[in-house]
Design a protein around this motif. Structure first.
Motif, mmCIF file in Angstrom:
data_model
loop_
_atom_site.group_PDB
_atom_site.id
_atom_site.type_symbol
_atom_site.label_atom_id
_atom_site.label_comp_id
_atom_site.label_asym_id
_atom_site.label_seq_id
_atom_site.Cartn_x
_atom_site.Cartn_y
_atom_site.Cartn_z
ATOM 1 N N MET A 81 0.807 -1.217 0.000
ATOM 2 C CA MET A 81 0.000 0.000 0.000
ATOM 3 C C MET A 81 0.835 1.260 0.000
ATOM 4 N N ARG A 82 2.040 1.172 0.576
ATOM 5 C CA ARG A 82 2.888 2.361 0.617
ATOM 6 C C ARG A 82 4.341 1.973 0.333
ATOM 7 N N THR A 83 5.050 2.936 -0.226
ATOM 8 C CA THR A 83 6.475 2.690 -0.472
ATOM 9 C C THR A 83 7.307 3.250 0.674
ATOM 10 N N HIS A 84 6.788 4.241 1.364
ATOM 11 C CA HIS A 84 7.507 4.901 2.448
ATOM 12 C C HIS A 84 6.509 5.249 3.550
ATOM 13 N N THR A 85 7.031 5.600 4.715
ATOM 14 C CA THR A 85 6.154 6.113 5.771
ATOM 15 C C THR A 85 6.095 7.636 5.639
ATOM 16 N N CYS A 86 5.230 8.250 6.445
ATOM 17 C CA CYS A 86 5.085 9.714 6.364
ATOM 18 C C CYS A 86 6.239 10.446 7.057
ATOM 19 N N GLY A 87 7.195 9.707 7.593
ATOM 20 C CA GLY A 87 8.310 10.385 8.248
ATOM 21 C C GLY A 87 9.628 10.138 7.546
ATOM 22 N N GLU A 88 9.574 9.581 6.364
ATOM 23 C CA GLU A 88 10.779 8.990 5.800
ATOM 24 C C GLU A 88 11.426 9.787 4.672
ATOM 25 N N LEU A 89 10.640 10.532 3.907
ATOM 26 C CA LEU A 89 11.195 11.136 2.685
ATOM 27 C C LEU A 89 12.076 12.348 2.993
ATOM 28 N N ARG A 90 13.180 12.437 2.223
ATOM 29 C CA ARG A 90 14.166 13.511 2.394
ATOM 30 C C ARG A 90 14.513 14.053 1.005
ATOM 31 N N PRO A 91 15.246 15.154 0.944
ATOM 32 C CA PRO A 91 15.596 15.720 -0.371
ATOM 33 C C PRO A 91 16.241 14.711 -1.321
ATOM 34 N N GLU A 92 16.972 13.730 -0.789
ATOM 35 C CA GLU A 92 17.602 12.772 -1.723
ATOM 36 C C GLU A 92 16.580 11.893 -2.449
ATOM 37 N N HIS A 93 15.332 11.918 -1.998
ATOM 38 C CA HIS A 93 14.304 11.143 -2.697
ATOM 39 C C HIS A 93 13.672 11.934 -3.848
ATOM 40 N N ALA A 94 14.106 13.166 -4.059
ATOM 41 C CA ALA A 94 13.476 14.029 -5.080
ATOM 42 C C ALA A 94 13.396 13.305 -6.421
ATOM 43 N N GLY A 95 12.218 13.391 -7.062
ATOM 44 C CA GLY A 95 12.025 12.767 -8.360
ATOM 45 C C GLY A 95 11.446 11.370 -8.288
ATOM 46 N N ALA A 96 11.515 10.729 -7.107
ATOM 47 C CA ALA A 96 11.020 9.348 -7.004
ATOM 48 C C ALA A 96 9.500 9.318 -7.008
ATOM 49 N N ARG A 97 8.955 8.269 -7.614
ATOM 50 C CA ARG A 97 7.512 8.028 -7.556
ATOM 51 C C ARG A 97 7.249 7.256 -6.266
ATOM 52 N N VAL A 98 6.387 7.773 -5.402
ATOM 53 C CA VAL A 98 6.162 7.129 -4.102
ATOM 54 C C VAL A 98 4.672 6.963 -3.839
ATOM 55 N N ALA A 99 4.371 6.115 -2.885
ATOM 56 C CA ALA A 99 2.995 5.990 -2.398
ATOM 57 C C ALA A 99 3.036 6.099 -0.873
ATOM 58 N N LEU A 100 2.196 6.963 -0.333
ATOM 59 C CA LEU A 100 2.116 7.128 1.130
ATOM 60 C C LEU A 100 0.681 6.844 1.580
ATOM 61 N N ALA A 101 0.543 6.433 2.828
ATOM 62 C CA ALA A 101 -0.798 6.250 3.389
ATOM 63 C C ALA A 101 -0.777 6.767 4.820
ATOM 64 N N GLY A 102 -1.880 7.378 5.215
ATOM 65 C CA GLY A 102 -1.925 7.908 6.581
ATOM 66 C C GLY A 102 -3.216 8.663 6.833
ATOM 67 N N TRP A 103 -3.187 9.521 7.839
ATOM 68 C CA TRP A 103 -4.365 10.296 8.226
ATOM 69 C C TRP A 103 -4.207 11.752 7.779
ATOM 70 N N VAL A 104 -5.301 12.338 7.338
ATOM 71 C CA VAL A 104 -5.270 13.747 6.933
ATOM 72 C C VAL A 104 -5.176 14.602 8.195
ATOM 73 N N ASP A 105 -4.032 15.253 8.342
ATOM 74 C CA ASP A 105 -3.783 16.035 9.546
ATOM 75 C C ASP A 105 -4.366 17.436 9.393
ATOM 76 N N ARG A 106 -4.118 18.018 8.209
ATOM 77 C CA ARG A 106 -4.554 19.398 7.998
ATOM 78 C C ARG A 106 -4.702 19.635 6.491
ATOM 79 N N VAL A 107 -5.702 20.417 6.115
ATOM 80 C CA VAL A 107 -5.899 20.768 4.700
ATOM 81 C C VAL A 107 -5.812 22.284 4.597
ATOM 82 N N ARG A 108 -4.947 22.788 3.722
ATOM 83 C CA ARG A 108 -4.870 24.242 3.498
ATOM 84 C C ARG A 108 -5.190 24.519 2.038
ATOM 85 N N ASP A 109 -6.242 25.295 1.833
ATOM 86 C CA ASP A 109 -6.745 25.553 0.490
ATOM 87 C C ASP A 109 -6.244 26.920 0.014
ATOM 88 N N HIS A 110 -5.374 26.909 -0.986
ATOM 89 C CA HIS A 110 -4.848 28.166 -1.531
ATOM 90 C C HIS A 110 -5.471 28.459 -2.891
#
Ligand code: ASP
Length: 591
Positions: free
Chosen positions: A1-30
Motif C-alpha cells: 500500500m505504501r512505499t515509504h512512511t510519512c516520516g521517511e522522505l528527504r531531499p535525496e528522494h526528489a524525483g522518485a515516484r512514491v505511495a504514502l498512506a496515513g491520516w489527513v492532519d490538515r488541509v490548506r486551500d490556496h
C-alpha cells in the motif's frame, strides 16, 4: 500500500515516484493549490495538489480531518522559503497524482493536536484519537524503549524470563485482592496476583538462579495519581546473593537504561540512605534529592526556650523541626500564612515562622527567641540574613508528614525541583515490622518473606519495632520506583516471622503450607526486587500521572471509559458461578 512512511522522505528522494498512506492532519486551500499534511506514527509529509487535475484538486479540497488517505505522486524539493526546518520531512513535498480515500472519519470530538489537552474524560473515552497525538504516542513509544532496554540488560546478565500465572492464590502484599470466582470449583476463588512474590521465590528453590518478568500486578486499592488497579512491575529474583548483589545489579540496569533511553550518564553506586536518616533529614522514606531544604532538628534549642508550646510538645515525646528557606524572607505574611494552612492540611497544629531581617529575628515566635536564644537558634538552623525559618512542633509522624509536604511545595515554588535531573538513591534498613493501630498488631513493612538483619534478630519478640529488615527501596526524585529484600530461606525462620505477625499455626499451614514445605527442600539464599514500570516511564517521560504512560488506563474510580469496564454480566453467568448480587440494602457499604 505504501512505499515509504510519512516520516521517511528527504531531499535525496526528489524525483522518485512514491505511495504514502496515513491520516489527513490538515488541509490548506490556496485556491489553485491545496496542501494536505498526511500523518502516521513516523511523522508528517506535505502533499500538494495542483490545478493541472481539477477533479483531483476538488477531491483534495473536500478532505476532512482524520480521513485515511492513500496518495501516489512524485517527491519534489521545496524552495528554501517554503521549506519547514521544524520537521524532518520539511525539505520535500509529494506532488499528488492519484489519491484514494481508504476510510472517511466522523467529525471529531476534539482536534488532534499537542497544543490543547482535551478534558481527561474525553481523552479516555476516545483514547484511540488521543493516542494519535504526537506527544501522547511518543510517551507510549518511550515506554516501549524502556521495557526493551530492561529486557536487553537482564538477558545479558543470564536472567531467564519466566511467566507466572494470573489465576493464583492471594499473596500478602498488604492490599486487597481482586478475586476471580471459579466455575468448576464453585465457591472458590482465584486471586489476581498483587505480585509474583511467592512464585518467584519458588523458582529460586527450583534452581532457576536468576528470574525476571515484566508482569501485570493487581491491587484493589483507593487510587491516586501514581496508582492504577493494574500496574506493571519489572520483577526479579536472584539466588546466592545478598542485598549488595541486588543493588549492584539494579544500578547496572538503571545505568544502561538511562543511557539507552535518554542518553544520560548516571553515576553509580547510588547514594544509600538508612531509613531513619531519610526520615530525620527529609521527613519521608522517598525523598526528592534534587534539592536540599533538609529538616533541621531544633529540639535541643526549643527545650531551653521560653516558648511553652515547644516545650510541651517535647515533653510529650514529640519533635520540633524546621526548614530553612534561603532568601525566603522576601515572602509576605500572607504567603507564609498560606504555607501554614498547607502544613495544617497534613495534620500540623500550626507553623511557627521566623525571618532574619537586619540581623534580628522577626515573626510569629520571635519574642521567645530574643537575645542569646535567638543567636543559638540562628546558628543551629544556619539561618542568615534574608532567610525564612519554618518550624513544626508536633508528634513525630505528623511533623514529618507536614514538613515533607512543605519541603516539596517550597522546592516547587523556588524552582528547585528541576526536570531533566535524576537523583537516584537507595533507602535501606527499613524496619521489619510496623504497628498497625487499626488492627492492634505488628504488620510487615515490606512483606512477610523479608529477612531481618541478623544482629537484630534477638529482639524479634522483645522489641519488634526496633528490628531492621534487609529491605531496600529505590527512590527517584521523590518517588519510590520499587523495593525488595533479602528473603527468609529457612522454614523455621519463616514460621517465626509468621508467628510474630500473629498467624496461628492453622492459618500458616492452610495459607502457606505449600510454601513452607518448599523451603524444606533445599531453598538457596535469595533476594530480589520489583520496580514499577509505569512509574519509571512516568518519570523518564517527565509527566506527573502514570495514566500518561499507559495505553489504556483506568480512572480514579477504577473504570475504563473506553470499554465501559467494569460492567454487569448476564444472570446466567452469575448462576453458573453460584453468585447472587445482594440488593443495595443488604450489601456492606464499599469500604
Ligand atoms: N513483591 C514485592 C512488591 O511487589 C517486591 C519484592 O519484594 O521483590 O513490592
Amino acid at each position: 500500500m505504501r512505499t515509504h512512511t510519512c516520516g521517511e522522505l528527504r531531499p535525496e528522494h526528489a524525483g522518485a515516484r512514491v505511495a504514502l498512506a496515513g491520516w489527513v492532519d490538515r488541509v490548506r486551500d490556496h485556491g489553485n493549490l491545496v496542501f494536505v499534511d498526511l500523518r502516521d506514527r513516523y511523522g508528517r509529509t506535505q502533499i500538494v495538489f495542483h490545478n493541472d487535475d481539477e477533479a483531483l484538486l476538488a477531491s483534495a479540497r473536500a478532505l476532512k480531518s482524520e480521513t485515511v488517505l492513500r496518495v501516489e505522486g512524485e517527491v519534489g524539493l521545496r524552495s528554501p522559503q517554503n521549506a519547514n526546518p521544524k520537521i524532518p520531512t520539511g525539505g520535500i513535498e509529494v506532488v499528488a497524482r492519484v489519491a484514494l480515500v481508504l476510510n472517511p472519519s466522523r467529525p471529531l470530538p476534539f482536534e488532534i493536536t499537542d497544543d490543547v489537552d482535551p478534558a481527561t474524560e474525553v481523552r479516555l473515552r476516545y483514547r484511540y484519537l488521543d493516542l494519535r497525538r504526537e506527544k501522547v504516542r511518543n510517551r507510549i513509544a518511550l515506554r516501549h524503549r524502556i521495557v526493551a532496554a530492561m529486557r536487553k540488560y537482564l538477558w545479558s546478565q543470564d536472567f531467564l524470563e519466566i511467566e507466572t500465572p494470573y489465576l493464583t492464590r492471594s499473596t500478602p502484599e498488604g492490599a486487597r485482592d481482586y478475586l476471580v470466582p471459579s466455575r468448576i470449583s464453585r465457591g472458590s476463588f482465584y486471586a489476581l496476583p498483587q505480585s509474583p512474590q511467592i512464585l518467584k521465590q519458588i523458582l529460586m528453590v527450583s534452581g532457576m538462579d536468576r528470574y525476571f518478568q515484566i508482569v501485570r500486578c493487581f491491587r484493589d486499592e483507593d487510587l491516586r495519581a501514581d496508582r492504577q488497579p493494574e500496574f506493571t512491575q519489572l520483577d526479579l529474583e536472584m539466588s546466592f546473593v545478598d542485598q549488595e548483589g541486588v543493588l549492584r545489579l539494579v544500578e547496572g540496569l538503571v545505568r544502561s537504561l538511562m543511557k539507552e533511553v535518554l542518553e544520560i550518564e548516571v553515576e553509580v553506586p547510588f547514594r544509600r540512605l538508612p531509613y531513619r536518616e531519610a526520615m530525620e533529614r527529609y521527613g519521608c522514606d522517598k525523598p526528592d534529592l534534587r534539592y536540599g531544604l533538609e529538616l533541621i532538628d531544633l529540639g535541643e534549642i526549643a527545650s531551653r526556650s521560653e516558648f511553652r508550646v515547644f516545650r510541651e510538645v517535647l515533653a510529650k515525646g514529640g519533635v520540633v523541626k524546621g526548614i530553612r528557606v534561603p532568601g525566603g524572607g522576601k515572602r509576605s505574611r500572607k504567603q507564609v500564612e498560606e504555607l501554614e494552612a498547607y502544613a495544617k492540611e497534613f495534620g500540623a497544629g500550626g507553623l511557627a515562622w521566623l525571618k532574619v531581617e537586619g540581623g534580628e529575628l522577626k515573626g510569629s515566635v520571635a519574642k521567645f527567641f530574643a537575645g542569646p536564644a535567638g543567636e543559638d537558634l540562628k546558628r543551629a538552623a544556619g539561618a542568615g540574613e534574608g532567610d525564612l525559618l519554618l518550624v513544626v512542633a508536633d508528634q513525630r509522624k505528623i511533623a514529618f508528614a507536614a514538613l515533607d509536604k512543605l519541603r516539596q511545595r517550597l522546592a516547587g515554588e523556588e524552582g528547585l525541583a528541576r526536570s531533566g535531573r535524576f537523583e537516584f538513591a537507595w533507602v535501606v534498613d527499613f524496619p521489619l515490622f510496623e504497628r498497625s493501630e487499626e488492627e492492634m498488631r505488628w504488620v510487615s513493612c515490606h512483606h512477610p518473606f523479608t529477612s531481618a538483619r541478623p544482629e537484630d534478630l534477638d529482639r524479634i519478640h522483645s522489641d519488634p519495632g526496633s528490628v531492621r529488615a534487609r529491605a531496600y527501596d529505590l527512590v527517584l526524585n521523590g518517588y519510590e520506583l520499587g523495593g525488595g529484600s533479602v528473603r527468609i530461606h529457612r522454614r523455621a525462620d519463616q514460621e517465626e516471622v509468621f508467628r510474630g505477625l500473629g498467624l496461628s499455626e492453622e492459618t500458616m499451614r492452610e495459607q502457606f503450607g505449600f510454601f513452607l514445605d518448599c523451603l524444606d527442600y533445599g531453598a538457596p539464599p535469595h533476594a530480589g526486587i520489583a520496580l514499577g514500570v509505569d512509574r519509571v516511564a512516568m518519570l523518564l517521560a517527565g509527566v506527573d500521572n502514570i495514566r500518561e504512560v499507559i495505553a489504556f488506563p483506568k480512572t480514579a474510580r477504577a473504570s475504563c471509559l473506553l470499554t465501559g469496564a467494569p460492567a454487569g454480566v448476564e444472570a446466567r453467568l452469575l448462576s453458573d458461578l453460584g453468585i447472587r448480587i445482594l440488593p443495595e440494602t443488604e450489601a456492606r457499604p464499599a469500604p
